[in-house]
Design a protein around this motif. Structure first.
Motif, short mmCIF file in Angstrom:
data_model
loop_
_atom_site.label_atom_id
_atom_site.label_comp_id
_atom_site.label_asym_id
_atom_site.label_seq_id
_atom_site.Cartn_x
_atom_site.Cartn_y
_atom_site.Cartn_z
N GLY A 1 0.83 -1.20 0.00
CA GLY A 1 0.00 0.00 0.00
C GLY A 1 0.86 1.25 0.00
O GLY A 1 1.78 1.40 -0.81
N ASN A 2 0.59 2.14 0.94
CA ASN A 2 1.38 3.36 1.06
C ASN A 2 2.55 3.21 2.02
O ASN A 2 3.24 4.19 2.31
CB ASN A 2 0.49 4.52 1.53
CG ASN A 2 -0.57 4.88 0.51
OD1 ASN A 2 -0.32 4.82 -0.70
ND2 ASN A 2 -1.75 5.26 0.99
N GLY A 3 2.76 1.99 2.53
CA GLY A 3 3.84 1.78 3.49
C GLY A 3 4.61 0.51 3.20
O GLY A 3 4.84 0.15 2.04
N PHE A 4 4.97 -0.18 4.26
CA PHE A 4 5.75 -1.40 4.14
C PHE A 4 5.19 -2.45 5.09
O PHE A 4 4.55 -2.12 6.11
CB PHE A 4 7.22 -1.16 4.49
CG PHE A 4 7.93 -0.25 3.54
CD1 PHE A 4 8.60 -0.76 2.44
CD2 PHE A 4 7.92 1.13 3.74
CE1 PHE A 4 9.26 0.09 1.56
CE2 PHE A 4 8.59 1.98 2.87
CZ PHE A 4 9.25 1.46 1.77
N ALA A 5 5.44 -3.71 4.77
CA ALA A 5 5.04 -4.82 5.62
C ALA A 5 6.25 -5.70 5.89
O ALA A 5 7.04 -5.98 4.98
CB ALA A 5 3.94 -5.65 4.97
N ALA A 6 6.40 -6.11 7.15
CA ALA A 6 7.50 -7.00 7.54
C ALA A 6 6.92 -8.30 8.06
O ALA A 6 5.89 -8.30 8.76
CB ALA A 6 8.37 -6.34 8.60
N ARG A 7 7.59 -9.40 7.75
CA ARG A 7 7.13 -10.72 8.20
C ARG A 7 8.33 -11.52 8.67
O ARG A 7 9.36 -11.59 7.98
CB ARG A 7 6.41 -11.44 7.06
CG ARG A 7 5.97 -12.86 7.37
CD ARG A 7 5.14 -13.42 6.23
NE ARG A 7 5.84 -13.35 4.95
CZ ARG A 7 6.65 -14.30 4.48
NH1 ARG A 7 6.87 -15.41 5.22
NH2 ARG A 7 7.23 -14.17 3.29
N HIS A 8 8.22 -12.14 9.85
CA HIS A 8 9.29 -13.00 10.36
C HIS A 8 9.24 -14.32 9.62
O HIS A 8 8.25 -15.05 9.65
CB HIS A 8 9.11 -13.22 11.86
CG HIS A 8 10.23 -13.96 12.50
ND1 HIS A 8 10.09 -15.21 13.09
CD2 HIS A 8 11.54 -13.64 12.65
CE1 HIS A 8 11.25 -15.61 13.57
NE2 HIS A 8 12.15 -14.68 13.31
N VAL A 9 10.35 -14.64 8.93
CA VAL A 9 10.41 -15.85 8.12
C VAL A 9 10.89 -17.05 8.93
O VAL A 9 10.45 -18.18 8.71
CB VAL A 9 11.34 -15.62 6.90
CG1 VAL A 9 11.50 -16.90 6.09
CG2 VAL A 9 10.81 -14.50 6.03
N GLY A 10 11.76 -16.80 9.91
CA GLY A 10 12.29 -17.88 10.72
C GLY A 10 13.61 -17.49 11.33
O GLY A 10 14.06 -16.35 11.22
N ALA A 11 14.25 -18.44 12.00
CA ALA A 11 15.54 -18.21 12.64
C ALA A 11 16.38 -19.47 12.52
O ALA A 11 15.85 -20.57 12.31
CB ALA A 11 15.36 -17.82 14.10
N PHE A 12 17.71 -19.30 12.63
CA PHE A 12 18.57 -20.47 12.51
C PHE A 12 19.84 -20.28 13.33
O PHE A 12 20.16 -19.20 13.81
CB PHE A 12 18.91 -20.75 11.05
CG PHE A 12 19.67 -19.65 10.35
CD1 PHE A 12 21.06 -19.55 10.45
CD2 PHE A 12 19.01 -18.71 9.57
CE1 PHE A 12 21.77 -18.55 9.81
CE2 PHE A 12 19.71 -17.70 8.91
CZ PHE A 12 21.09 -17.63 9.03
N GLY A 13 20.56 -21.38 13.44
CA GLY A 13 21.84 -21.43 14.14
C GLY A 13 22.19 -22.89 14.38
O GLY A 13 21.37 -23.64 14.93
N ASP A 14 23.37 -23.29 13.98
CA ASP A 14 23.80 -24.67 14.17
C ASP A 14 24.05 -24.91 15.66
O ASP A 14 24.49 -24.01 16.38
CB ASP A 14 25.08 -24.92 13.38
CG ASP A 14 25.37 -26.41 13.22
OD1 ASP A 14 24.88 -27.00 12.25
OD2 ASP A 14 26.10 -26.94 14.07
N THR A 15 23.77 -26.09 16.13
CA THR A 15 23.97 -26.41 17.55
C THR A 15 25.11 -27.40 17.78
O THR A 15 25.27 -27.89 18.90
CB THR A 15 22.67 -26.95 18.17
OG1 THR A 15 22.24 -28.11 17.43
CG2 THR A 15 21.57 -25.91 18.12
N SER A 16 25.90 -27.67 16.75
CA SER A 16 27.06 -28.54 16.94
C SER A 16 28.22 -27.69 17.48
O SER A 16 28.25 -26.47 17.29
CB SER A 16 27.47 -29.18 15.63
OG SER A 16 28.02 -28.22 14.74
N PRO A 17 29.20 -28.31 18.15
CA PRO A 17 30.35 -27.54 18.66
C PRO A 17 31.08 -26.76 17.58
O PRO A 17 31.53 -25.64 17.81
CB PRO A 17 31.24 -28.61 19.28
CG PRO A 17 30.30 -29.71 19.66
CD PRO A 17 29.26 -29.72 18.58
N ASP A 18 31.20 -27.32 16.37
CA ASP A 18 31.94 -26.65 15.31
C ASP A 18 31.13 -25.53 14.65
O ASP A 18 31.67 -24.49 14.29
CB ASP A 18 32.38 -27.64 14.24
CG ASP A 18 33.46 -28.59 14.74
OD1 ASP A 18 34.14 -28.25 15.72
OD2 ASP A 18 33.60 -29.68 14.14
N GLY A 19 29.85 -25.74 14.48
CA GLY A 19 29.04 -24.79 13.71
C GLY A 19 28.28 -23.78 14.53
O GLY A 19 27.70 -22.84 13.97
#
Length: 389
Positions: free
Chosen positions: A223-241
């Motif tokens: 419209g006359n502005g903007f829209a934001a949407r949360h797509v997701g989140a990430f992060g490896d849980t291994s010691p290396d990553g």
């Protein structure tokens, strides 16, 4: 740069780092600092003691001249920078000022102060601990750590046109913007901790809770502005990553690569390589070259698909900028300015500008301002091939 926190086996790592510092001293490198020396910093920015213990001589970096330095304002606590080109060709350099809760605007050709924007608060045009900043088209995206949001301002007037993220972000720091058809995909780092120990140091979450270190948002006109949407989140849980302490990141859609700086120096000084979907590639770069904290990241791109990653080694006495080949991620060398040190954010203005026909690297200097380094100086010092835009 963030304050210390307690992690498993920290004492063992500290002993190992101290041994490395002694070994460097024996070989003519840097000596370990006096353990009783004090550092004057705010609570968030207390450097890890290990950081000074491993600081090595940066002589391997080729010294290049700095085109200018902005006025130095220690009260601001400058963190990150980004540039924008006005329709008349003037380049403005925007910087976040964490302690004064505002933006500082400089002339991108001379470094002269242009104006300040904002004040402390939670409303439109106000900021609370602004940290990361990025510019896309005529929009400036500002991460506010303590308002837990991203605020979007339209340039050059700096009017707020949107804000998002407060419903999911806990302690955001940095961001990277991927321009997609009709809008943007925005990656925001979130370095939340589980509390503080008796000494006031942050306590790192366990590995299995580090799966939301980077958030993704879709942002587009509506419209006359903007829209934001949360797509997701990430992060490896291994010691290396795992992404233990995160702030800076940058992506390369053409090669499906996302570099994320690891700021937990008791673990490593390195950049982890993810893909844009958030999967750890199994690869890190920089650990064998960086002797101080991994920080800012930008990408220089060439028309033929080549280019270079420019990364920051945040030395207290001197900053080195390490370059890696785009795609292969092979190390090609490092440069340093004669004065620039203790650098957090960097930004590559990858377009012709007054005094900089091939672009310019802007780098924060000692939390007080910024310097400019002509790209031609970097390319000449490292004998890089010509790069057509």
């Amino acid at each position: 740069m963030m304050k210390n926190r307690t992690i498993p086996n920290a004492a063992l790592r500290a002993l190992a780092i101290s041994g490395l510092a002694l070994a460097l001293a024996a070989c003519g490198g840097a000596t370990a600092p006096d353990a009783g020396s004090a550092m004057v910093e705010d609570a968030e920015d207390r450097a890890d003691r290990a950081r000074e213990a491993v600081r090595a001589d940066a002589a391997e970096a080729v010294t290049v001249p700095e085109a200018f330095a902005t006025p130095m304002t220690p009260e601001d606590n400058i963190d990150s920078v980004a540039s924008w080109t006005a329709p008349d060709g003037q380049v403005l350099l925007l910087a976040t000022a964490k302690s004064t809760h505002r933006l500082v605007v400089y002339d991108g050709a001379t470094g002269a102060l242009v104006r300040h924007v904002g004040e402390r608060g939670a409303g439109a045009g106000q900021f609370d601990r602004p940290n990361g900043i990025a510019v896309a088209d005529d929009l400036a995206f500002v991460v506010e750590r303590d308002n837990r949001r991203v605020q979007v301002l339209r340039l050059p007037g700096m009017q707020t046109v949107a804000e998002f993220g407060a419903d999911v972000l806990k302690l955001p720091y940095g961001l990277w913007i991927n321009e997609v058809d009709g809008g943007y995909e925005i990656y925001v780092t979130d370095a939340w901790m589980t509390g503080e120990d008796a000494q006031g140091e942050d306590i790192l979450p366990p590995l299995d809770q580090l799966d939301r270190r980077v958030h993704r948002f879709a942002f587009a006109p509506q419209g006359n502005g903007f829209a934001a949407r949360h797509v997701g989140a990430f992060g490896d849980t291994s010691p290396d990553g795992a992404l233990r302490v995160v702030e800076s990141l940058w992506g390369d859609p053409a090669n499906d690569q996302l570099l994320i700086a690891e700021e937990d120096e008791t673990y490593a000084n390195e950049f982890k390589v993810y893909d844009l979907a958030g999967k750890y590639s199994g690869r890190t770069i920089g650990a064998e070259f960086l002797q101080a904290q991994a920080e800012g990241i930008v990408l220089k791109t060439c028309a033929d698909g080549s280019g270079w990653w420019i990364t920051t080694e945040q030395g207290k006495g001197r900053t080195s900028f390490h370059l890696f080949e785009r795609g292969s991620l092979d190390h090609v060398g490092a440069v340093a300015g004669p004065t620039v040190a203790n650098t957090d954010g960097i930004w590559l203005h990858d377009a012709p500008a007054t005094g900089f026909p091939d672009g310019v690297l802007y780098a924060v200097h000692d939390d007080q301002g910024a310097v400019a380094i002509d790209w031609r100086e970097i390319a000449s010092a490292l004998e890089l091939p010509a790069c057509a835009r």
